[in-house]
Design an enzyme around this catalytic site. Structure first.
Site, short mmCIF file in Angstrom:
data_model
loop_
_atom_site.label_atom_id
_atom_site.label_comp_id
_atom_site.label_asym_id
_atom_site.label_seq_id
_atom_site.Cartn_x
_atom_site.Cartn_y
_atom_site.Cartn_z
N LYS A 149 1.00 -1.31 0.05
CA LYS A 149 0.05 -0.13 -0.08
C LYS A 149 0.74 1.14 0.00
CE LYS A 149 -2.25 2.14 3.50
NZ LYS A 149 -1.91 3.65 2.83
N GLY A 206 6.35 3.56 11.01
CA GLY A 206 5.53 4.65 11.21
C GLY A 206 5.38 5.02 12.54
N SER A 207 4.19 5.54 12.84
CA SER A 207 3.69 6.12 13.97
C SER A 207 3.36 5.16 14.97
CB SER A 207 2.83 7.13 13.76
OG SER A 207 1.54 6.58 13.49
N GLY A 210 -0.49 4.29 14.30
CA GLY A 210 -0.66 3.62 12.99
C GLY A 210 -0.13 2.12 12.95
N GLY A 211 0.93 1.87 13.77
CA GLY A 211 1.34 0.47 14.00
C GLY A 211 0.29 -0.16 14.82
N GLU A 230 7.61 -1.05 13.17
CA GLU A 230 8.54 -0.17 13.78
C GLU A 230 8.11 1.11 13.83
OE1 GLU A 230 10.56 2.22 13.96
OE2 GLU A 230 11.75 2.09 12.46
N CYS A 267 13.71 7.57 12.77
CA CYS A 267 12.90 6.96 14.10
C CYS A 267 14.24 6.83 14.88
CB CYS A 267 12.40 5.62 13.62
SG CYS A 267 13.40 4.79 12.13
N GLU A 352 7.68 10.65 22.08
CA GLU A 352 8.33 11.18 20.82
C GLU A 352 7.62 12.68 20.37
OE1 GLU A 352 8.28 8.51 17.74
OE2 GLU A 352 9.82 9.51 16.68
#
Lengths: 479, 479
Positions: A149, A206-207, A210-211, A230, A267, A352
């Site tokens: 995606k 990503g965030s 999201g994860g 991650e 990251c 973060e």
């Protein structure tokens, strides 16, 4: 503009991927490696058009993108080499002992591909962790088909790279469904992909939010599947004063560069700096703040990230007892400071702030520094800036730090993730969803494979990797 | 009778385990191996008392228990050897290239223990998958402390084994909190253990519903943790007629023994036998039914299992188009038969009937057999009974079967899980919650470890396993 895939299109894509998996998983590792190298060549052949398109879509500068492209090609080529060499197969042979009571059977085990892998393109690595990035390279090396995606922040870049992959598949006469490319700005597309019965694993960079959405969807399935998300971290840095005193300005320069590298959109960005109160720390913080204030950063990847940086940094600066050392505001780099006491009582400060932001936490003594280390969540990296004597005298702290991260760095910066076989990029939750795996380096292939044991199989029916004569010369252990 | 641990006692146990982990994880692998070997010796020293206690608690016969005890000692000793040898550490070294631009750092990676592991004793393996069983041995070898919840069906056995472990810890002068033993017939104890913040992984062998309860609790935590639940399967056997014709009675005898072994209370019990209609299958089924009807089985482990066997076998036999071939009823061994058509339309028949029960599914042709294979869920094992010519002519079926299981057996029975390094005991969901790992053989150690990379560390501060001189002579790969 690219249209989101419909739910029906997602289902069709996953079905096609599952069918393609049947033949792709039977291809030799040499043929898989060949495909990966061809993909690298086709991406390179996109030349300036790719770089210019990505510059327009991401605001990332040309040099950075050329570097990232080189890294992406290196990943494809080095994972192809690892795929072909086959150490990751963990081939094990237990030979038969027919005259034992009961007889010991002949058992041979190796890793085999899991099935179609869903890869989510990331925003901050438009090449290296997107369409043909590390997750795709790992999955192909493992023998899995891939459904990507595209990240909606760089759809044209993703289309170009997907076109290069398609070209490589065509040129080798391989089925094009080995790699399928979809767009999906809506979460519904991601949800349909992760929940599709044919999906067997998920790769994501990503965030945290999201994860975790992907992780929860994957665990709500009738058949749960692994999600390798991650999700970033604050990458704490522990400073010791003797070390700082040796080169205050040099270390400040190194950290100003690391914090602002890529507009802080890595990251592994050092978001928390933990030091011990005293003159050495004061001088260092002053120097770091001045250096950061003087650095001109470029635009961030997209307006969503810029707005989040503005909001999150402002929220952090509004907390009690916070000082703005650099005396700057987003979108500029920001250095803030707080006492360990205030930090420990305010979990919001442990989160973060994605961007060129770092928070200095000053501890009154080593006991307080230990308390800060104890309070930290799981991290991708931790760094220790110390003389050998300093680190030797704080063994407990070093042990705590090791327990919190996937990579520990001595007298360096966490940014700059080397693509090599000893790299671990992944760490205890919440930095990633599965600390037992990483997403950089050829060991990342193992995320998409599982062991299969063959008991008492005729030699001719075994995979070549397990045949008695070892025709492919795979490294295996025998007992 | 033993009282359930209270919720407060669970919390204290996990806290003590977390504290003990700090020192235990720093012990050398040689010292860990030494502890495991001492535990084996202390269990052996329990002698007849242990065997007699377990016979009373589980109804298992003496010979079986002596065999299982030997297996348990072998696991402790062989995982101790593997722990000491260190191949499972996956030690990798990437050496520095200082004159590269940018310089390549020195990075060294190895697996490190994850933290306290919660182990649930199983009912069907009172030694080998209980208090000092495979999960405990794997966790100790990895360097993790262990908190065991005894299975309520054999609490005295569990107490005796826990006492042996404590004795080993005392004799070596190690902290007793390295291993903590609790009772808990109530689900609340299990839930409190899995949800405790100090728990970092869970090992379980048992039912689907039990395993999934743990899996869901673990994923509801703020910090999700891995659950290694081995939940059993129906272990389908695929029969081909030419092979059957060569030795109908011999194969029937082998399968009658396998199905009734340990009163069918093995997770690798062959619960579904898929054949091709014809005279060879008919003769085989008749012979197998007769042999099973003639086998006297002992008592099952506890009344809950006996009742479940009665209910589930009766429910299966009540399905449309089912024939009772052996003409027997629970608690006796039962062989039933059904057409592939009826099987494919009735998912209830795909479920495990835990006990000496097997269902023959007869297919009108290979297309129907392929459909049955496609319809199966993930399995610990699949078995193929075929001549080489037969299996060669059905490559697609073989590929499907391989995709469904963790171990594939050629011309044998699935029962009898060899403890060896090529074993895979675990398979695609729902046979286990993580197909990437298994619970038998020294690779099981890796379930409880994660990679940690050291970047630019002074040699003296590295773990011995990663020091330049390799003082422990660990097998490592260097680039």
């Amino acid at each position: 503009m690219y249209k989101d895939a419909s739910i029906a299109e997602v289902a069709q894509a996953m079905q096609r991927s599952a069918i393609a998996f049947k033949s792709f998983s039977q291809l030799s590792r040499a043929a898989r490696a060949n495909l990966m190298r061809s993909i690298a060549k086709e991406i390179e052949a996109l030349g300036e058009e790719l770089i210019q398109t990505t510059m327009r879509e991401t605001h990332l500068p040309e040099a950075r993108l050329k570097g990232e492209r080189a890294r992406t090609l290196f990943q494809l080529n080095s994972y192809a080499d690892a795929c072909e060499k086959g150490d990751w197969l963990e081939a094990r042979i237990t030979t038969a002992i027919p005259d034992r009571v009961p007889p010991r059977p002949d058992i041979r085990k190796m890793l085999v591909p899991m099935g179609p892998v869903v890869v989510f393109g990331s925003s901050n690595f438009p090449y290296a962790y997107s369409t043909a990035g590390g997750d795709t390279a790992s999955a192909l090396a493992a023998g899995c088909t891939v459904v990507v995606k595209a990240h909606p922040a760089h759809p044209e870049t993703s289309e170009l790279v997907a076109g290069a992959i398609l070209k490589a598949l065509h040129s080798l006469g391989l089925p094009e469904d080995i790699f399928i490319h979809l767009h999906g700005a809506s979460h519904a597309v991601g949800e349909a992909l992760v929940k599709n019965e044919h999906a067997k694993a998920v790769g994501f960079t990503g965030s945290y939010s999201g994860g975790m959405a992907l992780f929860n969807w994957a665990n709500q399935r009738k058949e749960p599947i692994p999600v390798f998300a991650e999700m970033g971290s604050v990458n704490p840095v522990f400073l010791f004063n003797e070390k700082l005193s040796t080169d205050t300005d040099g270390i400040a320069k190194m950290y100003a560069d690391s914090i602002t590298l890529g507009v802080g959109q890595f990251c592994t960005n050092p978001g928390i700096i933990v030091g011990l109160e005293g003159g050495a720390l004061q001088s260092f913080v002053q120097s770091l703040g001045e250096k950061m204030a003087g650095i001109q950063v470029g635009s961030m990847l997209h307006t969503g990230i810029t707005e989040a940086y503005q909001q999150k940094s402002a929220a952090a600066l509004a907390q009690p007892e916070i000082q703005n050392i650099s005396n700057t505001a987003a979108p500029q780099p920001i250095l803030a400071a707080v006492s360990a006491k205030a930090f420990l009582s305010n979990p919001m400060l442990h989160q973060e702030v994605f961007g060129p932001f770092s928070l200095v936490v000053s501890c009154s003594d080593i006991v307080e520094m230990q308390a800060v280390a104890d309070a930290l969540e799981g991290q991708l990296t931790c760094t220790v800036m110390a003389t050998e004597a300093e680190i030797r005298s704080h063994a407990e702290l070093l042990q705590t730090i090791q327990g919190k991260c996937g990579r520990i760095i001595f007298n360096g910066v966490p940014t700059g993730v080397e693509v090599c076989h000893a790299m671990q990029h992944g760490g205890p939750f919440p930095s990633s969803t599965d600390a037992r795996y990483g997403s950089v380096g050829p060991d990342a292939i193992k995320r998409f494979a599982r062991p299969l044991a063959f008991q008492n199989f005729p030699d001719a029916l075994l995979p070549d990797e397990l045949k008695e004569a070892n025709p492919l010369q795979v490294n295996r252990t025998t007992e």
